[in-house]
Design an enzyme around this catalytic site. Structure first.
Site, mmCIF file in Angstrom:
data_model
loop_
_atom_site.group_PDB
_atom_site.id
_atom_site.type_symbol
_atom_site.label_atom_id
_atom_site.label_comp_id
_atom_site.label_asym_id
_atom_site.label_seq_id
_atom_site.Cartn_x
_atom_site.Cartn_y
_atom_site.Cartn_z
ATOM 1 N N GLU A 300 0.783 -1.110 -0.048
ATOM 2 C CA GLU A 300 0.058 -0.077 0.135
ATOM 3 C C GLU A 300 0.945 1.367 -0.031
ATOM 4 O O GLU A 300 0.592 2.239 -0.532
ATOM 5 C CB GLU A 300 -0.795 0.097 1.325
ATOM 6 C CG GLU A 300 -2.156 1.010 1.370
ATOM 7 C CD GLU A 300 -1.632 2.370 2.028
ATOM 8 O OE1 GLU A 300 -0.520 2.601 2.498
ATOM 9 O OE2 GLU A 300 -2.450 3.199 2.131
ATOM 10 N N ASP A 329 -7.885 2.031 7.781
ATOM 11 C CA ASP A 329 -6.613 2.276 7.645
ATOM 12 C C ASP A 329 -6.224 3.330 8.825
ATOM 13 O O ASP A 329 -6.707 4.265 9.259
ATOM 14 C CB ASP A 329 -6.604 3.359 6.471
ATOM 15 C CG ASP A 329 -5.179 3.696 5.796
ATOM 16 O OD1 ASP A 329 -4.198 3.184 6.871
ATOM 17 O OD2 ASP A 329 -4.931 4.079 4.842
ATOM 18 N N HIS A 428 4.624 7.065 9.745
ATOM 19 C CA HIS A 428 5.951 6.864 8.566
ATOM 20 C C HIS A 428 7.248 7.006 9.639
ATOM 21 O O HIS A 428 8.199 7.137 8.651
ATOM 22 C CB HIS A 428 5.564 7.588 7.337
ATOM 23 C CG HIS A 428 4.404 7.096 6.595
ATOM 24 N ND1 HIS A 428 4.304 7.355 5.288
ATOM 25 C CD2 HIS A 428 3.685 5.981 6.676
ATOM 26 C CE1 HIS A 428 3.263 6.704 4.806
ATOM 27 N NE2 HIS A 428 3.015 6.049 5.822
HETATM 28 C C1 NAG Z 1 -4.460 0.477 6.679
HETATM 29 O O1 NAG Z 1 -5.118 -0.718 5.757
HETATM 30 C C2 NAG Z 1 -6.049 -0.081 4.854
HETATM 31 C C3 NAG Z 1 -6.774 -1.183 4.009
HETATM 32 O O2 NAG Z 1 -5.933 -1.269 3.049
HETATM 33 C C4 NAG Z 1 -5.521 1.123 4.026
HETATM 34 O O3 NAG Z 1 -6.420 1.708 3.365
HETATM 35 C C5 NAG Z 1 -4.972 2.346 4.793
HETATM 36 O O4 NAG Z 1 -4.376 3.051 4.052
HETATM 37 C C6 NAG Z 1 -4.021 1.662 5.729
HETATM 38 N N1 NAG Z 1 -3.914 2.739 6.535
HETATM 39 C C7 NAG Z 1 -2.486 3.250 6.638
HETATM 40 C C8 NAG Z 1 -2.633 4.293 7.543
HETATM 41 O O5 NAG Z 1 -1.530 3.021 5.875
HETATM 42 ZN ZN ZN Z 2 1.084 4.588 5.452
#
Ligand code: NAG
Ligand code: ZN
Ligand code: NAG
Ligand code: NAG
Ligand code: NAG
Ligand code: NAG
Ligand code: NAG
Length: 503
Positions: A300, A329, A428
């Site tokens: 992601e 997320d 991050h």
């Molecule tokens: C957590 O996972 C969700 C589902 O994939 C995603 O949409 C989201 O971006 C993620 N949260 C972060 C903060 O990365």
């Molecule tokens: Zn992230």
């Protein structure tokens, strides 16, 4: 790697979870929520943190820490209740060999490459662009043939690059708008209606400020270098689908499994991953009318690659069985807010708004209200793994508790915490670890997932399904969605964590 010491106890406990016995009760929100325990979330967070610690502090895709994360997730998913599948795919990664910015013979410290910048070197006069370089009129005619120096903020890196290139600039240097380092990504040129990007690099805030002062309205000779090679690496999504329930009516639920390279990623997005594990476990005590598919996405952080791989490779007939996508997320931000994707575009303009997405938004609004909690809308801007689903016409929604954005005074009055501070000051970074979670918010977020799973696992009556033929949203629309509209909505904030789409 010490996987075995970590995984064995988890496997042992997973075997204790019974599959839904014949005649298990139909899932109900309050009963499903009651099975969820804060102590279990904490135990999972500790296991996940241990995986990061044993793997050099990161769970970024392609690293051993990420493969261990996948094995660990699978160890927690009951194979009697779910069909569990790993979807492998290759990602071509750009590995930077040389990235530099030199102005008037002085080399910038701490230059970062911008992923998807062309490979090459450009030497030309550099000129500072006023404003944020987010509209064509920010670029004077004088930029033609020169390197544009642009401030980070207000719109995506890709848009700045496309506009500078369209104005005839030969190269782009973006300077950071805060002291936190960042590995930026341009996205793809077609998102911004250009055929190619111009050579780019990213410099620090201090360096950028000094350069802007030095340049004034003048120019100086400069060189921007961005050289990389490509490396193909394998990664995988995990998909776990209930064996029970109508397999032609599938509710997908998603969270991402990878962290950024800089840290263990326990809130981002360990929290979504963990919440899904616990809801998937709790569900095994019940039966469902509609199938539930829990998806743990890879990559992601590099631009929603895992979920986009899934949605762009799914056969049309399979896609037509997906009723909706629920996305979670960052579910435990220490200075959290309860933000719900604005699926009806009542607060933020969005090309993705639809009746289905509006219904999902309402489901979450009702959950928080019934729980005596406030919630606020957040931009339905595609900055997370639900984006690929919207592109194939599947309605989506979900909950997000805040990333690098700053909590307003009004939000602090709603949710407590500190106004003027980021929702997640460790976003991050290496400090996104076991101590970076608000467990009260975490259990609430996990219950919001359980509530939606129970509701739609029981019935999708009134939901727009089956859909008319899948409607592809032109990718062009996405870049427009990325440009914040200052005239609409006061919660002007990105609704996700992916740095790929970060302004
Ligand atoms: C957590 O996972 C969700 C589902 O994939 C995603 O949409 C989201 O971006 C993620 N949260 C972060 C903060 O990365
Ligand atoms: Zn992230
Ligand atoms: C561990 O991380 C450090 C610092 O990021 C890096 O220099 C080193 O190569 C990494 N080691 C492994 C085995 O990945
Ligand atoms: C990934 O790439 C490797 C080598 O480039 C190839 O052998 C393998 O089949 C690919 N795997 C997938 C799932 O595409
Ligand atoms: C895309 O770019 C082409 C050529 O530069 C231009 O003619 C067209 O109007 C642009 N389309 C949009 C939607 O901006
Ligand atoms: C980038 O350019 C360098 C220098 O010309 C070259 O060695 C390298 O192979 C190029 N990378 C790619 C991916 O083409
Ligand atoms: C969705 O459409 C249905 C049927 O037309 C309508 O009854 C319902 O109010 C709509 N829901 C939303 C949230 O717009």
């Amino acid at each position: 790697m010490k996987v075995s010491t970590l995984i064995v106890p988890a496997l042992a406990s997973a075997t204790l979870v019974a599959a839904a016995p014949a005649g298990a009760p139909l899932v109900e929100s309050n009963k499903l929520r009651r099975v969820l325990l804060r102590s279990d979330l904490k135990a999972r967070a500790q296991e996940l943190n241990a995986i990061a610690v044993q793997n050099n502090g990161t769970r970024a895709w392609g690293t051993p820490g990420h493969w261990d994360t996948l094995t660990w997730i699978e160890s927690h998913v009951d194979k009697n209740y779910y069909n569990v599948e790993r979807q492998y795919f290759n990602i071509t990664r750009q590995v930077f060999d040389e990235v530099s910015v030199t102005v008037d013979g002085v080399r910038s410290p701490d230059v970062n490459g911008m992923t998807n910048s062309p490979n090459g070197t450009v030497s030309a006069q550099i000129i500072a662009i006023p404003n944020f370089g987010c509209v064509a009129s920010d670029y004077p005619a004088a930029v033609a043939g020169k390197i544009a120096l642009v401030h980070r903020g207000s719109c995506n890196f890709g848009l700045k690059n496309a506009l500078a290139g369209t104005a005839g600039a030969a190269g782009l240097v973006v300077w950071n708008n805060d002291p936190t380092p960042l590995q930026p990504t341009l996205g793809t040129p077609d998102l911004y209606n250009v055929t190619e990007f111009i050579v780019s690099a990213f410099i620090t805030q201090a360096d950028g400020q000094a350069l802007v002062t030095k340049l004034g309205t003048g120019t100086l000779p400069a060189t921007v270098t961005n050289l990389f090679h490509e490396q193909v690496e394998l990664t995988a999504n995990i998909l776990a689908t209930t064996k029970g329930g109508d397999q032609n009516k599938i509710i997908t639920v998603g969270a991402h499994t990878d962290s950024v390279r800089a840290g263990p990623g326990i809130n981002d997005n360990g929290s979504g991953t963990i919440a899904q594990i616990e809801v998937a476990k709790a569900l095994t005590k019940f039966s469902v009318n509609n199938a539930i598919r829990f998806c743990w996405w890879s990559a992601e952080e590099d631009g929603l690659l895992g979920s986009e791989y899934y949605t762009s490779h799914i056969p049309e007939e399979e896609a037509s069985k997906i009723v909706m996508n629920l996305n979670f997320d960052m579910l435990a931000s220490p200075n959290y807010l309860y933000a719900i994707y604005d699926g009806d575009a009542s607060a933020f303009e969005s090309p993705f708004a639809s009746n289905g997405s509006a219904q999902i938004e309402q489901t979450f609004i009702d959950f928080f209200a019934d729980d005596g909690k406030k919630s606020v809308p957040t931009a339905f801007d595609g900055r997370s793994d639900y984006q690929g689903f919207l592109q194939i016409g599947v309605p989506a929604g979900g909950v997000f508790m805040g990333a690098e954005g700053i909590k307003t005074a009004e939000e602090a009055s709603f949710f407590g915490g500190k106004a003027g501070q980021p929702y997640d000051a460790c976003y991050h970074q290496a400090c996104d670890d076991i101590n970076n979670l608000d467990y009260g918010a975490f259990i609430t977020g996990t219950k919001s997932m359980a509530d939606a799973v129970a509701k739609y696992g029981r019935s999708i009556a009134g939901f727009p399904f089956p859909r008319p033929a899948a409607k592809l949203i032109p990718r062009r629309a996405l870049s427009e969605a990325m440009v914040p509209n200052p005239n609409k909505g006061k919660h002007a904030r990105h609704g996700g964590c992916s740095k790929a789409l970060e302004a």
